[in-house]
Write an enzyme that holds these catalytic residues in place. Structure first.
Site, PDB file in Angstrom:
ATOM      1  CB  SER A 137      53.339 -18.781 -42.263  1.00 44.54           C
ATOM      2  OG  SER A 137      53.442 -19.957 -43.033  1.00 44.54           O
ATOM      3  CE1 TYR A 150      56.176 -21.268 -38.193  1.00 40.36           C
ATOM      4  CE2 TYR A 150      54.806 -22.312 -39.847  1.00 40.36           C
ATOM      5  CZ  TYR A 150      55.663 -21.304 -39.479  1.00 40.36           C
ATOM      6  OH  TYR A 150      55.999 -20.313 -40.368  1.00 40.36           O
TER       7      TYR A 150
END
Ligand code: NAP
Length: 289
Positions: A137, A150
């Site tokens: 990501s 995360y």
């Protein structure tokens, strides 16, 4: 080994929705033999109809990972391509998260991909060919407030991928990192569902996070810079078909813009921008009293 000789079997995790589903669908239309997997295989009916083999695979369950890899190896000789896609975002201030939630985040986003990589490598080495594609990501390169769990897992997946690249290259194995920006999938819903609306010292902060996440995925400007799951699938397909794939690919205009801006800023500058965006109504010091 010529490209024609090697295994065309692609094992993909997290195909029940979003990016994994789109990658499976796109690769199944090409010359790949797609093994689409999910925790709940009943969610894979559309992919089965599109010609994918479907298997149960939970990236936090060792036995299910072993079963899936064994099955692909029995049918195709080796896993040719592993696409570590399954993942989700655990939101919330670190002090408010139980260690169980934090461990689950790392088990899914980091240890699952790492273990699957270990399981497919012997077959890839024997074949002298393979590709490991890790869907990280932009959140593996920059952080938004309230995403420590995360971001920690995705930064680690980026570092793991870069280190692994050195180890496996002599065996003819590529490691490719894909960094999506804003992609419209179930991801923001899962992220928001993970955010506790607590009444403690982080209540204001969590309320701002909730609002900011919604704005990010639904407001006009970010939406113009975002993409659908297939925009990631297009890039994965391109990377797999490239004779010399790049180490990493960012996907969507939002990803390219944010990564460029972040690379030009100091840590203090980025903190300042984030603080201005996530400004709290009341002083948390006063609230905590
Ligand atoms: P999504 O639609 O929510 O898909 C996530 C997939 O991961 C689902 O198939 C989900 O399965 C699966 N999954 C979750 N935990 C799992 C487990 N323990 N074992 C196996 N599968 C599991 O979201 P998405 O956007 O496609 O996300 C795919 C990847 O892209 C994730 O790694 C995410 O971090 C990354 N990413 C997304 C964005 C974005 O904006 N959407 C941006 C950057 C990176 P269930 O249906 O069983 O829950």
């Amino acid at each position: 080994m010529t490209p024609k000789d090697h295994s065309r079997a692609v094992l993909i995790t997290g195909c029940s929705s979003g990016i994994g589903h789109a990658i499976a669908l796109r690769l199944a239309k090409g010359a790949w033999k797609v093994y689409a997997t999910a925790r709940k295989p009943e969610t894979l009916k559309e992919l089965a109809d599109a010609g994918c083999r479907t298997l149960a695979l939970d990236v936090t369950d060792e036995a299910s990972m072993l079963r899936a890899v064994n099955q692909v190896e029995a049918e195709a000789g080796a896993v040719g391509v592993l696409i570590n896609n399954a993942g989700y975002g655990q939101a919330g201030a670190i002090e408010t998260l139980s260690m169980n939630l934090i461990r689950k985040q790392f088990d899914t986003n980091l240890f699952g991909p790492l273990r699957l990589t270990q399981l497919v490598l012997p077959g890839m080495r024997r074949a002298g060919w393979g590709k490991i594609v890790n869907i990280t990501s932009i959140g593996g390169k920059l952080v938004f407030p309230g995403g420590a769990a995360y971001h920690g897992s995705k930064f680690a997946l980026e570092a793991f991928s870069d280190s692994l690249r050195f180890e496996v290259r002599p065996f003819g194995i590529d490691v490719i990192v894909i960094e999506p920006g804003l992609i419209h999938s179930k991801f923001p819903d899962t992220l928001l569902a993970s955010l506790e609306t607590d009444s403690g010292p982080y209540a204001d902060f969590h309320a701002i996070m909730n609002r900011k996440t919604r704005e990010m995925y639904h407001d006009r400007l970010p939406t113009m810079l975002s993409g659908g799951p297939d925009s990631v699938a297009v890039v994965v397909e391109k990377a797999l078909n490239a004779r010399r794939p790049k180490s990493r690919y960012s996907v969507t205009a939002s990803a390219k813009l944010l990564l460029a801006v972040r690379s030009m800023m100091t840590d203090r500058g980025w903190d300042l921008v984030m603080r201005s965006q996530y400004r709290r109504e009341k002083s948390p010091k006063k609230q905590a009293k």
